[in-house]
Design an enzyme around this catalytic site. Structure first.
Site, PDB file in Angstrom:
ATOM      1  N   HIS A 228     -15.787  73.148  41.624  1.00 12.42           N
ATOM      2  CA  HIS A 228     -16.774  73.608  40.633  1.00 12.42           C
ATOM      3  C   HIS A 228     -16.231  74.915  40.034  1.00 12.42           C
ATOM      4  O   HIS A 228     -15.123  74.939  39.527  1.00 12.42           O
ATOM      5  CB  HIS A 228     -18.124  73.743  41.344  1.00 12.42           C
ATOM      6  CG  HIS A 228     -19.321  74.002  40.479  1.00 12.42           C
ATOM      7  ND1 HIS A 228     -19.313  73.920  39.117  1.00 12.42           N
ATOM      8  CD2 HIS A 228     -20.600  74.363  40.820  1.00 12.42           C
ATOM      9  CE1 HIS A 228     -20.521  74.204  38.643  1.00 12.42           C
ATOM     10  NE2 HIS A 228     -21.323  74.491  39.661  1.00 12.42           N
ATOM     11  N   HIS A 267     -13.479  65.777  34.858  1.00 10.31           N
ATOM     12  CA  HIS A 267     -14.894  66.145  34.850  1.00 10.31           C
ATOM     13  C   HIS A 267     -15.740  64.934  35.179  1.00 10.31           C
ATOM     14  O   HIS A 267     -15.410  63.820  34.773  1.00 10.31           O
ATOM     15  CB  HIS A 267     -15.304  66.717  33.480  1.00 10.31           C
ATOM     16  CG  HIS A 267     -16.536  67.546  33.553  1.00 10.31           C
ATOM     17  ND1 HIS A 267     -17.798  66.997  33.484  1.00 10.31           N
ATOM     18  CD2 HIS A 267     -16.701  68.870  33.751  1.00 10.31           C
ATOM     19  CE1 HIS A 267     -18.680  67.964  33.613  1.00 10.31           C
ATOM     20  NE2 HIS A 267     -18.051  69.116  33.774  1.00 10.31           N
ATOM     21  N   ASP A 318     -12.626  75.274  32.883  1.00 14.12           N
ATOM     22  CA  ASP A 318     -11.957  76.275  33.719  1.00 14.12           C
ATOM     23  C   ASP A 318     -10.495  76.472  33.350  1.00 14.12           C
ATOM     24  O   ASP A 318      -9.897  77.480  33.717  1.00 14.12           O
ATOM     25  CB  ASP A 318     -12.064  75.874  35.194  1.00 14.12           C
ATOM     26  CG  ASP A 318     -13.507  75.891  35.645  1.00 14.12           C
ATOM     27  OD1 ASP A 318     -14.136  76.945  35.513  1.00 14.12           O
ATOM     28  OD2 ASP A 318     -14.016  74.844  36.084  1.00 14.12           O
TER      29      ASP A 318
HETATM   30  N1  COA Z   1      -6.180  65.977  39.079  1.00 10.19           N
HETATM   31  C1  COA Z   1      -5.668  64.774  39.389  1.00 10.19           C
HETATM   32  N2  COA Z   1      -6.401  63.642  39.399  1.00 10.19           N
HETATM   33  C2  COA Z   1      -7.690  63.750  39.051  1.00 10.19           C
HETATM   34  C3  COA Z   1      -8.279  64.981  38.702  1.00 10.19           C
HETATM   35  C4  COA Z   1      -7.471  66.125  38.732  1.00 10.19           C
HETATM   36  N3  COA Z   1      -7.970  67.331  38.413  1.00 10.19           N
HETATM   37  N4  COA Z   1      -9.571  64.793  38.413  1.00 10.19           N
HETATM   38  C5  COA Z   1      -9.800  63.486  38.579  1.00 10.19           C
HETATM   39  N5  COA Z   1      -8.671  62.853  38.961  1.00 10.19           N
HETATM   40  C6  COA Z   1      -8.514  61.441  39.239  1.00 10.19           C
HETATM   41  C7  COA Z   1      -8.889  61.164  40.679  1.00 10.19           C
HETATM   42  O1  COA Z   1      -7.772  61.275  41.531  1.00 10.19           O
HETATM   43  C8  COA Z   1      -9.428  59.774  40.597  1.00 10.19           C
HETATM   44  O2  COA Z   1      -8.367  58.868  40.514  1.00 10.19           O
HETATM   45  P1  COA Z   1      -8.426  57.468  41.312  1.00 10.19           P
HETATM   46  O3  COA Z   1      -9.625  56.758  40.726  1.00 10.19           O
HETATM   47  O4  COA Z   1      -7.113  56.872  41.004  1.00 10.19           O
HETATM   48  O5  COA Z   1      -8.623  57.834  42.751  1.00 10.19           O
HETATM   49  C9  COA Z   1     -10.154  59.742  39.264  1.00 10.19           C
HETATM   50  O6  COA Z   1      -9.483  60.731  38.466  1.00 10.19           O
HETATM   51  C10 COA Z   1     -11.624  60.083  39.365  1.00 10.19           C
HETATM   52  O7  COA Z   1     -11.753  61.318  40.068  1.00 10.19           O
HETATM   53  P2  COA Z   1     -12.951  61.720  41.006  1.00 10.19           P
HETATM   54  O8  COA Z   1     -12.489  62.802  41.933  1.00 10.19           O
HETATM   55  O9  COA Z   1     -13.590  60.526  41.612  1.00 10.19           O
HETATM   56  O10 COA Z   1     -13.947  62.296  39.936  1.00 10.19           O
HETATM   57  P3  COA Z   1     -15.194  63.196  40.227  1.00 10.19           P
HETATM   58  O11 COA Z   1     -16.150  62.928  39.156  1.00 10.19           O
HETATM   59  O12 COA Z   1     -15.673  63.041  41.616  1.00 10.19           O
HETATM   60  O13 COA Z   1     -14.574  64.670  40.156  1.00 10.19           O
HETATM   61  C11 COA Z   1     -13.949  66.777  39.528  1.00 10.19           C
HETATM   62  C12 COA Z   1     -14.743  65.532  39.140  1.00 10.19           C
HETATM   63  C13 COA Z   1     -14.193  67.864  38.497  1.00 10.19           C
HETATM   64  C14 COA Z   1     -14.418  67.293  40.897  1.00 10.19           C
HETATM   65  C15 COA Z   1     -12.444  66.426  39.585  1.00 10.19           C
HETATM   66  O14 COA Z   1     -12.004  66.016  38.312  1.00 10.19           O
HETATM   67  C16 COA Z   1     -11.620  67.559  40.124  1.00 10.19           C
HETATM   68  O15 COA Z   1     -11.495  67.730  41.325  1.00 10.19           O
HETATM   69  N6  COA Z   1     -11.022  68.393  39.220  1.00 10.19           N
HETATM   70  C17 COA Z   1     -10.245  69.532  39.654  1.00 10.19           C
HETATM   71  C18 COA Z   1     -11.151  70.697  39.962  1.00 10.19           C
HETATM   72  C19 COA Z   1     -11.772  71.294  38.724  1.00 10.19           C
HETATM   73  O16 COA Z   1     -11.091  71.585  37.761  1.00 10.19           O
HETATM   74  N7  COA Z   1     -13.075  71.497  38.806  1.00 10.19           N
HETATM   75  C20 COA Z   1     -13.833  72.103  37.731  1.00 10.19           C
HETATM   76  C21 COA Z   1     -14.727  71.108  37.086  1.00 10.19           C
HETATM   77  S1  COA Z   1     -15.457  71.781  35.614  1.00 10.19           S
END
Ligand code: COA
Length: 381
Positions: A228, A267, A318
Site C-alpha cells: 500500500h 493496482h 507511488d
Molecule cells: N510486479 C510484478 N508483478 C505484478 C505486480 C508488480 N508490482 N503487480 C501485479 N503483478 C502480477 C502478479 O504477479 C500477478 O501475476 P500472476 O497472475 O501471473 O500471478 C498479477 O499481476 C496480479 O497480481 P496480484 O498480486 O494478484 O494483484 P493484487 O490486486 O492482489 O495486487 C498490488 C495489487 C498493488 C498489491 C500489486 O500490484 C503489488 O504488489 N504492487 C507492488 C506494490 C505497490 O506498488 N503497491 C502500491 C499500490 S498503489
C-alpha cells in the site's frame, strides 16, 4: 444501507476483490478508463485548479467551499499546527528508535491527550478532531525528522500553505514556490482513493464506535505496508539499489525471474494507468530539471517502459512520487508519512461517512479447518 454480502464462497484469490462493503459518495474510481473523482470532481481538474485545503473541505463536506468557508478552514488548520509539548517530548525520546512512519503512528495516538471534544462523538466534535489531526501530521513528521538528526524542531508558520509550511519545518528555509506548489498538488492527489486498505481499516475501527484517533491509527498502520503506501519508499530503495539507468534492465529481468513484485507497479482497481501517476511523472521530470539531476527520472522512465513491455503492467501513484519527493530533497523514509499527511483527510471523510450511517463491519470466512476434534490432554500429545 450497506450492500448485503452474499453467503457464497469467497473468490479463490481472496482479498475482498470486487466486493462492495458499503455505499459511499467520497472517492469514485473507474479503473477501466483511469478516472478518479472526489465527490464528483475529476482529480485532473482538482490538480489543476484546487489546493489541499479546498480538497480537504470538499472531502469532509461533499461540496466545494465558498470563499468564506475556504478562508475559515484555512485559518483553523493554520491555528492548530502546533503540536502539544507532550508529543514533542515523546518524539524526542524515541528519536533514534523508530522509523518515521512508526513515530507518526505513535504520536498520532498521543494527540488524543489534548482532545477538545472529550467523549463527544457527534459530527461537530469529530470535525474539531479532524482539523487538529490534519493540521498536526506535518508538524509531527517534520519535528521527528529534525530530532532524529539531532536538530531542534522548527515551529510552524501560519503564513505558509500546508505543503510550504511542511517543507519549511523540515529545513528552516522557505521553499521554492514551484516546489511547494507541486508538493501541494501531490497532497491533493493522495488525499482520497475510495475503499483502499487503510481507509477500510479506519472505517472498520470507526464502525465499532471506537474514537477517531483509534480509527486513524488503524489506518496509519495499514498504510505503512509496502503493498500500500509503503511502496513509495520501496520504489526509491529500488532505484537507489539499481544506481543508474544502465542497470535497470538487468534488475527487472532478475526481479521478474525471481517472481518478485516490482514496487510502484500494478493496482487492484486500475486496469489502465492511474491518472495521478501521469501528473506525478510530469512532476518527476520538472523536479529533475530544477535540480539539474535527471538520474532518477531517467531510471524511472526506463523501468516504466520495460515493465509495460515485459509484463503489460502500468505504474501506480507511488512510482513517480518517489523520484519527485527525492528531487525535492526529502528523505525516502518520509515518503510514506507524507502520504499519511495527505490521506488523513480522506480517512476522516470516510470515518465521518461511516458514523453518519453506521453498522458494525463484521464479515465472515469460509471454514476450511478441521471439525469435531476431541480434546487431547497435554501429556498425551
Ligand atoms: N510486479 C510484478 N508483478 C505484478 C505486480 C508488480 N508490482 N503487480 C501485479 N503483478 C502480477 C502478479 O504477479 C500477478 O501475476 P500472476 O497472475 O501471473 O500471478 C498479477 O499481476 C496480479 O497480481 P496480484 O498480486 O494478484 O494483484 P493484487 O490486486 O492482489 O495486487 C498490488 C495489487 C498493488 C498489491 C500489486 O500490484 C503489488 O504488489 N504492487 C507492488 C506494490 C505497490 O506498488 N503497491 C502500491 C499500490 S498503489
Amino acid at each position: 444501507q450497506p450492500v448485503q454480502m452474499t453467503q457464497s464462497k469467497v473468490a479463490p484469490k481472496g482479498g475482498l476483490e470486487g466486493v462492495a462493503v458499503a455505499n459511499s459518495a467520497i472517492g469514485k474510481i473507474d479503473g477501466t478508463v483511469g478516472e478518479l473523482r472526489y465527490c464528483g470532481y475529476l482529480i485532473t481538474d482538482l490538480a489543476d485548479h484546487s489546493d489541499f485545503t479546498e480538497t480537504v473541505y470538499l472531502l469532509w463536506h461533499g461540496v466545494l467551499p465558498t470563499k468564506g468557508q475556504y478562508d475559515q478552514l484555512k485559518a483553523e488548520l493554520c491555528a492548530k499546527r502546533e503540536i502539544p509539548a507532550l508529543v514533542v517530548d515523546l518524539l524526542r525520546r524515541i528519536a533514534d528508535k523508530q522509523a518515521p512512519m512508526d513515530a507518526l503512528r505513535t504520536a498520532a495516538s498521543l494527540l488524543s491527550i489534548e482532545d477538545g471534544g472529550g467523549d463527544d462523538a457527534d459530527r461537530e466534535a469529530n470535525l474539531l478532531r479532524a482539523v487538529r489531526l490534519t493540521a498536526q501530521f506535518p508538524t509531527i513528521v517534520a519535528a521527528y525528522d529534525r530530532l532524529r538528526d539531532g536538530q531542534e524542531p522548527i515551529a510552524p508558520r501560519d503564513d505558509l500553505g500546508h505543503a510550504a509550511n511542511f517543507l519549511y519545518m523540515l529545513t528552516g528555509e522557505e521553499p521554492n514556490g514551484e516546489i511547494a506548489k507541486m508538493l501541494d498538488v501531490c497532497l491533493v492527489l493522495h488525499a482520497e482513493h475510495g475503499f483502499n486498505a487503510s481507509t477500510f481499516a479506519g472505517r472498520v475501527t470507526a464502525a465499532t464506535l471506537s474514537d477517531m484517533y483509534s480509527a486513524v491509527c488503524s489506518a496509519i498502520g495499514t498504510l505503512k505496508g509496502p503493498l500500500h503506501g509503503g511502496a513509495n519508499t520501496a520504489v526509491m530503495q529500488t532505484l537507489q539499489s539499481i544506481g543508474s539507468a544502465d542497470g535497470v534492465e538487468a534488475y527487472l529481468d532478475e526481479a521478474l525471474a525471481r517472481k518478485e513484485k516490482v514496487m510502484g507497479f500494478g493496482h487492484r482497481v486500475y486496469k489502465v494507468v492511474d491518472p495521478r501517476a501521469i501528473i506525478l511523472r510530469k512532476f518527476s521530470q520538472r523536479t529533475a530539471e530544477i535540480t539539474g539531476d535527471a538520474r532518477w527520472f531517467e531510471m524511472s522512465t526506463k523501468l516504466e517502459g520495460l515493465m509495460k513491455e515485459r509484463k503489460g503492467i502500468d505504474m501506480n501513484v507511488d512510482f513517480y512520487s518517489a523520484s519527485t519527493y527525492y528531487s525535492m530533497g526529502i528523505k525516502p523514509d518520509l515518503f510514506t508519512p507524507i502520504f499519511a499527511i495527505s490521506r488523513v483527510s480522506g480517512w476522516i471523510a470516510h470515518i465521518l461517512e461511516q458514523l453518519a450511517n453506521n453498522r458494525l463491519i463484521r464479515p465472515r470466512s469460509n471454514w476450511v479447518g478441521q471439525d469435531s476434534l476431541d480434546y487431547v490432554f497435554i501429556d498425551q500429545r
